[in-house]
Design a protein around this motif. Structure first.
Motif, PDB file in Angstrom:
ATOM      1  N   ILE A  10       0.855  -1.179   0.000  1.00 19.63           N
ATOM      2  CA  ILE A  10       0.000   0.000   0.000  1.00 19.63           C
ATOM      3  C   ILE A  10       0.901   1.242   0.000  1.00 19.63           C
ATOM      4  CG2 ILE A  10      -1.894  -1.176   1.166  1.00 19.63           C
ATOM      5  CD1 ILE A  10      -1.037   0.224   3.759  1.00 19.63           C
ATOM      6  N   GLN A  11       0.318   2.387  -0.271  1.00 22.30           N
ATOM      7  CA  GLN A  11       1.133   3.603  -0.382  1.00 22.30           C
ATOM      8  C   GLN A  11       1.770   3.999   0.939  1.00 22.30           C
ATOM      9  OE1 GLN A  11      -1.268   6.688  -2.203  1.00 22.30           O
ATOM     10  NE2 GLN A  11      -0.833   5.930  -4.250  1.00 22.30           N
ATOM     11  N   LYS A  12       1.037   3.836   2.047  1.00 25.00           N
ATOM     12  CA  LYS A  12       1.587   4.214   3.347  1.00 25.00           C
ATOM     13  C   LYS A  12       0.855   3.468   4.464  1.00 25.00           C
ATOM     14  CE  LYS A  12       4.401   6.637   5.939  1.00 25.00           C
ATOM     15  NZ  LYS A  12       5.876   6.475   5.844  1.00 25.00           N
ATOM     16  N   LEU A  13       1.623   2.799   5.313  1.00 19.21           N
ATOM     17  CA  LEU A  13       1.067   2.099   6.464  1.00 19.21           C
ATOM     18  C   LEU A  13       1.344   2.888   7.736  1.00 19.21           C
ATOM     19  CD1 LEU A  13      -0.258  -0.568   7.567  1.00 19.21           C
ATOM     20  CD2 LEU A  13       2.081  -1.359   8.011  1.00 19.21           C
ATOM     21  N   ASP A  14       0.289   3.123   8.505  1.00 11.65           N
ATOM     22  CA  ASP A  14       0.443   3.718   9.834  1.00 11.65           C
ATOM     23  C   ASP A  14       0.753   2.572  10.786  1.00 11.65           C
ATOM     24  OD1 ASP A  14       0.120   4.780  12.396  1.00 11.65           O
ATOM     25  OD2 ASP A  14      -1.522   6.101  11.801  1.00 11.65           O
ATOM     26  N   VAL A  15       2.038   2.365  11.051  1.00 14.04           N
ATOM     27  CA  VAL A  15       2.458   1.199  11.828  1.00 14.04           C
ATOM     28  C   VAL A  15       1.856   1.219  13.228  1.00 14.04           C
ATOM     29  CG1 VAL A  15       4.434  -0.084  12.728  1.00 14.04           C
ATOM     30  CG2 VAL A  15       4.582   1.007  10.486  1.00 14.04           C
ATOM     31  N   ASP A  16       1.792   2.384  13.834  1.00 17.10           N
ATOM     32  CA  ASP A  16       1.229   2.476  15.176  1.00 17.10           C
ATOM     33  C   ASP A  16      -0.251   2.070  15.176  1.00 17.10           C
ATOM     34  OD1 ASP A  16       1.582   3.191  17.976  1.00 17.10           O
ATOM     35  OD2 ASP A  16       0.230   4.857  17.557  1.00 17.10           O
ATOM     36  N   ARG A  17      -0.984   2.505  14.168  1.00 13.20           N
ATOM     37  CA  ARG A  17      -2.407   2.149  14.058  1.00 13.20           C
ATOM     38  C   ARG A  17      -2.586   0.667  13.734  1.00 13.20           C
ATOM     39  NH1 ARG A  17      -6.726   5.022   9.893  1.00 13.20           N
ATOM     40  NH2 ARG A  17      -8.621   4.155  10.843  1.00 13.20           N
ATOM     41  N   TYR A  18      -1.575   0.084  13.099  1.00 14.78           N
ATOM     42  CA  TYR A  18      -1.629  -1.328  12.705  1.00 14.78           C
ATOM     43  C   TYR A  18      -1.415  -2.266  13.890  1.00 14.78           C
ATOM     44  CZ  TYR A  18      -0.776  -5.317   9.536  1.00 14.78           C
ATOM     45  OH  TYR A  18      -0.835  -6.515   8.858  1.00 14.78           O
ATOM     46  N   THR A  19      -0.874  -1.768  14.981  1.00  4.96           N
ATOM     47  CA  THR A  19      -0.611  -2.619  16.135  1.00  4.96           C
ATOM     48  C   THR A  19      -1.915  -3.112  16.765  1.00  4.96           C
ATOM     49  OG1 THR A  19      -0.481  -0.691  17.598  1.00  4.96           O
ATOM     50  CG2 THR A  19       1.590  -1.500  16.648  1.00  4.96           C
ATOM     51  N   GLY A  20      -1.778  -4.123  17.657  1.00  6.18           N
ATOM     52  CA  GLY A  20      -2.950  -4.696  18.308  1.00  6.18           C
ATOM     53  C   GLY A  20      -3.226  -6.103  17.809  1.00  6.18           C
ATOM     54  N   ASP A  21      -4.451  -6.573  18.025  1.00  6.01           N
ATOM     55  CA  ASP A  21      -4.832  -7.942  17.699  1.00  6.01           C
ATOM     56  C   ASP A  21      -5.414  -8.051  16.292  1.00  6.01           C
ATOM     57  OD1 ASP A  21      -4.076  -8.936  20.183  1.00  6.01           O
ATOM     58  OD2 ASP A  21      -6.073  -8.673  21.048  1.00  6.01           O
ATOM     59  N   TRP A  22      -5.033  -9.135  15.605  1.00  8.07           N
ATOM     60  CA  TRP A  22      -5.568  -9.465  14.288  1.00  8.07           C
ATOM     61  C   TRP A  22      -5.912 -10.963  14.249  1.00  8.07           C
ATOM     62  CZ3 TRP A  22      -6.476  -5.897  10.484  1.00  8.07           C
ATOM     63  CH2 TRP A  22      -5.843  -4.652  10.602  1.00  8.07           C
ATOM     64  N   TRP A  23      -7.108 -11.285  13.788  1.00  9.16           N
ATOM     65  CA  TRP A  23      -7.507 -12.676  13.584  1.00  9.16           C
ATOM     66  C   TRP A  23      -7.206 -13.084  12.150  1.00  9.16           C
ATOM     67  CZ3 TRP A  23      -9.520 -15.525  17.625  1.00  9.16           C
ATOM     68  CH2 TRP A  23      -9.930 -14.807  18.748  1.00  9.16           C
ATOM     69  N   GLN A  24      -6.735 -14.298  11.974  1.00  7.23           N
ATOM     70  CA  GLN A  24      -6.541 -14.832  10.628  1.00  7.23           C
ATOM     71  C   GLN A  24      -7.849 -15.458  10.163  1.00  7.23           C
ATOM     72  OE1 GLN A  24      -2.949 -17.245   9.542  1.00  7.23           O
ATOM     73  NE2 GLN A  24      -4.480 -18.812   9.061  1.00  7.23           N
TER      74      GLN A  24
END
Length: 203
Positions: A40-54
């Motif tokens: 993607i053009q730009k990832l907000d790494v801080d916003r990307y943190t936390g829990d993700w389900w597969q």
């Protein structure tokens, strides 16, 4: 039928369907065949943190022991490094846990990283090449599609363990638009969501 047998049948069915359509023209708007996966053009790494389900993935050897509830937790260490903790419930009902590191390889987009896990063959080197590309993320950061440059891996990650039929259709559309064969992406069971294991192309 056991979940393990269902997974085996789903993978075989996906491979057969993939064989049937291999070489077919990619869907309109899809990435050209064999073009490296784009970030993607730009990832907000801080916003990307936390829990993700597969919710779905291209099956990987290190994931085959996971029966359900495959989950990742990302925590920022510094601007260039993220702590990665992956967990899942195994076929015997136990818990798998592994902790690693994701290092940003692309300071422009911050969406290309190298993920490493101590003790895992081919993934021990913390300074390796990009193997984790965020190629799609929803505007509200509710779900994402991640893979490696050659699409040998692919993971549909979601903040929620469940998806509606409309959301599944959107997921399939994005997966195919990013150049993946949806028949090789297999859904991942979650306790609070779908128990099914089947190729994404049948969803």
């Amino acid at each position: 039928m056991s979940l393990r047998r269902s997974l085996t049948r789903a993978v075989i069915a996906g491979a057969l369907m993939a064989g049937a359509v291999f070489g077919a023209v990619a869907p309109a708007g899809a990435a050209p065949l064999f073009e490296p996966l784009a970030p993607i053009q730009k990832l907000d790494v801080d916003r990307y943190t936390g829990d993700w389900w597969q919710l779905a993935a291209v099956p990987q050897p290190f994931n085959l022991n996971c029966a359900k509830d495959t989950k990742a937790n990302y925590q920022l260490i510094d601007p260039n490094n993220v702590r990665v903790q992956n967990t899942c419930t195994t076929w015997s009902g136990g818990q798998n846990l592994i902790v690693g590191n994701a290092r940003v390889n692309d300071p422009v987009t911050t969406a290309q990283l190298h993920v490493s896990f101590p003790g895992v063959p081919t993934q021990e080197n913390p300074d390796g090449p990009t193997n984790y590309i965020v190629t799609y993320i929803a505007d509200d950061y509710s779900w994402a599609l991640v893979g490696d440059p050659f699409r040998t891996s692919g993971f549909v990650l979601s903040r929620s363990p469940q998806a509606t039929p409309d959301q599944w259709r959107e997921i399939r559309r994005v997966v195919e638009q990013r150049g993946y064969n949806a028949c090789l992406v297999i859904t991942s069971p979650t306790t609070a969501g779908s128990p099914d294991i089947r190729p994404l192309c049948t969803v």
